[in-house]
Design an enzyme around this catalytic site. Sequence first.
Site, PDB file in Angstrom:
ATOM      1  N   SER A 142      99.432  96.172 100.462  1.00 44.82           N
ATOM      2  CA  SER A 142     100.405  95.324 101.174  1.00 44.82           C
ATOM      3  C   SER A 142     101.652  96.115 101.521  1.00 44.82           C
ATOM      4  CB  SER A 142     100.797  94.155 100.265  1.00 44.82           C
ATOM      5  OG  SER A 142     101.916  93.460 100.794  1.00 44.82           O
ATOM      6  N   TYR A 155     103.237  91.194  92.046  1.00 49.41           N
ATOM      7  CA  TYR A 155     102.499  91.456  93.291  1.00 49.41           C
ATOM      8  C   TYR A 155     102.811  92.863  93.799  1.00 49.41           C
ATOM      9  CZ  TYR A 155     100.643  90.607  98.001  1.00 49.41           C
ATOM     10  OH  TYR A 155      99.921  90.673  99.178  1.00 49.41           O
TER      11      TYR A 155
HETATM   12  N1  LIG Z   1      98.570  87.246 104.243  1.00 51.00           N
HETATM   13  C1  LIG Z   1      99.411  88.231 104.142  1.00 51.00           C
HETATM   14  O1  LIG Z   1     100.510  88.174 104.693  1.00 51.00           O
HETATM   15  C2  LIG Z   1      99.047  89.471 103.381  1.00 51.00           C
HETATM   16  C3  LIG Z   1      99.839  90.607 103.554  1.00 51.00           C
HETATM   17  C4  LIG Z   1      99.520  91.765 102.838  1.00 51.00           C
HETATM   18  C5  LIG Z   1      98.432  91.786 102.007  1.00 51.00           C
HETATM   19  N2  LIG Z   1      97.668  90.650 101.866  1.00 51.00           N
HETATM   20  C6  LIG Z   1      96.528  90.725 100.940  1.00 51.00           C
HETATM   21  O2  LIG Z   1      95.352  90.357 101.615  1.00 51.00           O
HETATM   22  C7  LIG Z   1      94.416  89.810 100.674  1.00 51.00           C
HETATM   23  C8  LIG Z   1      93.887  88.494 101.192  1.00 51.00           C
HETATM   24  O3  LIG Z   1      94.975  87.579 101.285  1.00 51.00           O
HETATM   25  P1  LIG Z   1      95.013  86.377 102.334  1.00 51.00           P
HETATM   26  O4  LIG Z   1      96.337  86.404 102.968  1.00 51.00           O
HETATM   27  O5  LIG Z   1      93.783  86.367 103.164  1.00 51.00           O
HETATM   28  O6  LIG Z   1      95.037  85.139 101.304  1.00 51.00           O
HETATM   29  P2  LIG Z   1      94.096  83.860 101.121  1.00 51.00           P
HETATM   30  O7  LIG Z   1      93.773  83.257 102.420  1.00 51.00           O
HETATM   31  O8  LIG Z   1      94.765  83.053 100.087  1.00 51.00           O
HETATM   32  O9  LIG Z   1      92.736  84.500 100.545  1.00 51.00           O
HETATM   33  C9  LIG Z   1      92.642  85.035  99.260  1.00 51.00           C
HETATM   34  C10 LIG Z   1      91.176  85.127  98.886  1.00 51.00           C
HETATM   35  O10 LIG Z   1      91.076  85.700  97.565  1.00 51.00           O
HETATM   36  C11 LIG Z   1      90.296  84.821  96.743  1.00 51.00           C
HETATM   37  N3  LIG Z   1      90.712  84.930  95.347  1.00 51.00           N
HETATM   38  C12 LIG Z   1      91.955  84.749  94.845  1.00 51.00           C
HETATM   39  N4  LIG Z   1      91.946  84.877  93.513  1.00 51.00           N
HETATM   40  C13 LIG Z   1      90.666  85.157  93.157  1.00 51.00           C
HETATM   41  C14 LIG Z   1      90.012  85.398  91.923  1.00 51.00           C
HETATM   42  N5  LIG Z   1      90.658  85.351  90.741  1.00 51.00           N
HETATM   43  N6  LIG Z   1      88.682  85.672  91.934  1.00 51.00           N
HETATM   44  C15 LIG Z   1      88.001  85.707  93.092  1.00 51.00           C
HETATM   45  N7  LIG Z   1      88.558  85.480  94.295  1.00 51.00           N
HETATM   46  C16 LIG Z   1      89.877  85.204  94.327  1.00 51.00           C
HETATM   47  C17 LIG Z   1      90.560  83.446  97.345  1.00 51.00           C
HETATM   48  O11 LIG Z   1      89.561  82.507  97.049  1.00 51.00           O
HETATM   49  P3  LIG Z   1      89.642  81.459  95.819  1.00 51.00           P
HETATM   50  O12 LIG Z   1      91.057  80.997  95.708  1.00 51.00           O
HETATM   51  O13 LIG Z   1      88.666  80.442  96.206  1.00 51.00           O
HETATM   52  O14 LIG Z   1      89.191  82.252  94.635  1.00 51.00           O
HETATM   53  C18 LIG Z   1      90.520  83.768  98.830  1.00 51.00           C
HETATM   54  O15 LIG Z   1      89.183  83.833  99.297  1.00 51.00           O
HETATM   55  C19 LIG Z   1      95.165  89.703  99.348  1.00 51.00           C
HETATM   56  O16 LIG Z   1      94.883  90.812  98.540  1.00 51.00           O
HETATM   57  C20 LIG Z   1      96.625  89.751  99.776  1.00 51.00           C
HETATM   58  O17 LIG Z   1      97.455  90.222  98.774  1.00 51.00           O
HETATM   59  C21 LIG Z   1      97.944  89.508 102.535  1.00 51.00           C
END
Ligand SMILES: NC(=O)c1ccc[n+]([C@@H]2O[C@H](COP(=O)([O-])OP(=O)(O)OC[C@H]3O[C@@H](n4cnc5c(N)ncnc54)[C@H](OP(=O)(O)O)[C@@H]3O)[C@@H](O)[C@H]2O)c1
Length: 260
Positions: A142, A155
């Site tokens: 990130s 985080y």
């Molecule tokens: N969105 C942003 O702005 C952003 C920016 C930089 C980096 N990221 C990174 O991108 C990645 C995806 O994030 P996103 O924005 O797409 O968020 P999201 O829509 O909330 O998706 C997160 C995914 O991770 C799964 N997950 C969370 N905890 C888990 C666990 N303990 N075991 C298995 N699966 C788990 C969730 O499913 P369940 O809850 O059903 O388990 C979901 O499928 C993350 O690593 C995040 O830090 C996001």
Amino acid sequence: MLLQDHVALVTGSGRGIGRAIAQLFAQEGAAVMLTARSESELRSATDELTRAGHRAACAVADLSQEAECRKIAAAARAQFGKITILVNNAGHYGPISPIEEYPLAEFDAVLNIHLRASFLLTQLVLPEMYARNSGVILNISSLSAKSAFPWGCAYAAAKAGLLGLTRTTAAESARKGVRANALCPGPVTETRMSQELGATLAKRMGVSEEEQLKGFLNSLLQGRAQTTAEIARAALFLCSDQSSAITGQSINIDGGAAFF
Ligand SMILES: NC(=O)c1ccc[n+]([C@@H]2O[C@H](COP(=O)([O-])OP(=O)(O)OC[C@H]3O[C@@H](n4cnc5c(N)ncnc54)[C@H](OP(=O)(O)O)[C@@H]3O)[C@@H](O)[C@H]2O)c1
């Protein structure tokens, strides 16, 4: 197609960035193993792929548990015979809290899913990748790993740790045919994690969600959010032979925010 004959294990693929990566990888010919905790989201993401004629399967797992990491790696192999690409994407942001108030259990939970699960899955897939003398690992880090934002210490620490894990993996595996890289997305505002974070931050700052978002986006050169499709395209580049000489790197997809 860029990923013909590949099998990709994409964590956190029920929604958001992981789902977009799973979708693009399947379109590019990979068999995809999807995993997350929420069965309904996982089922819907997987059905969408199989209905379109792609090879996809899913298994529910809480990857903060070691046994569940083992379970998902075994499930991918049972379903598709091998794992050639691992994308460590699953995770949540955790509390919005200053360090002096940050609950230890929540700190551990954030580290467990972003960093420990990525380590465990890397440990589980490397031996078979070494045996084939090929494989790719992609860690979704990130902008938080490289910038300085308040109230998200676990985080930021986990995502910075992931960059260290990426470089170590690359150093150990480069002469064994494996590449390891990381992506550092900025705000991908269409996802649940980002929207929940924005709402909580706005509340804490005493401004509206629109004001909070506008202020943040204004700090990026492009002045706009990134999309899940943009992150998925960069993931495809790093997981395909298009990036065959790139390893140990982190690529910023943040519209111009971090410059190292
Ligand atoms: N969105 C942003 O702005 C952003 C920016 C930089 C980096 N990221 C990174 O991108 C990645 C995806 O994030 P996103 O924005 O797409 O968020 P999201 O829509 O909330 O998706 C997160 C995914 O991770 C799964 N997950 C969370 N905890 C888990 C666990 N303990 N075991 C298995 N699966 C788990 C969730 O499913 P369940 O809850 O059903 O388990 C979901 O499928 C993350 O690593 C995040 O830090 C996001």
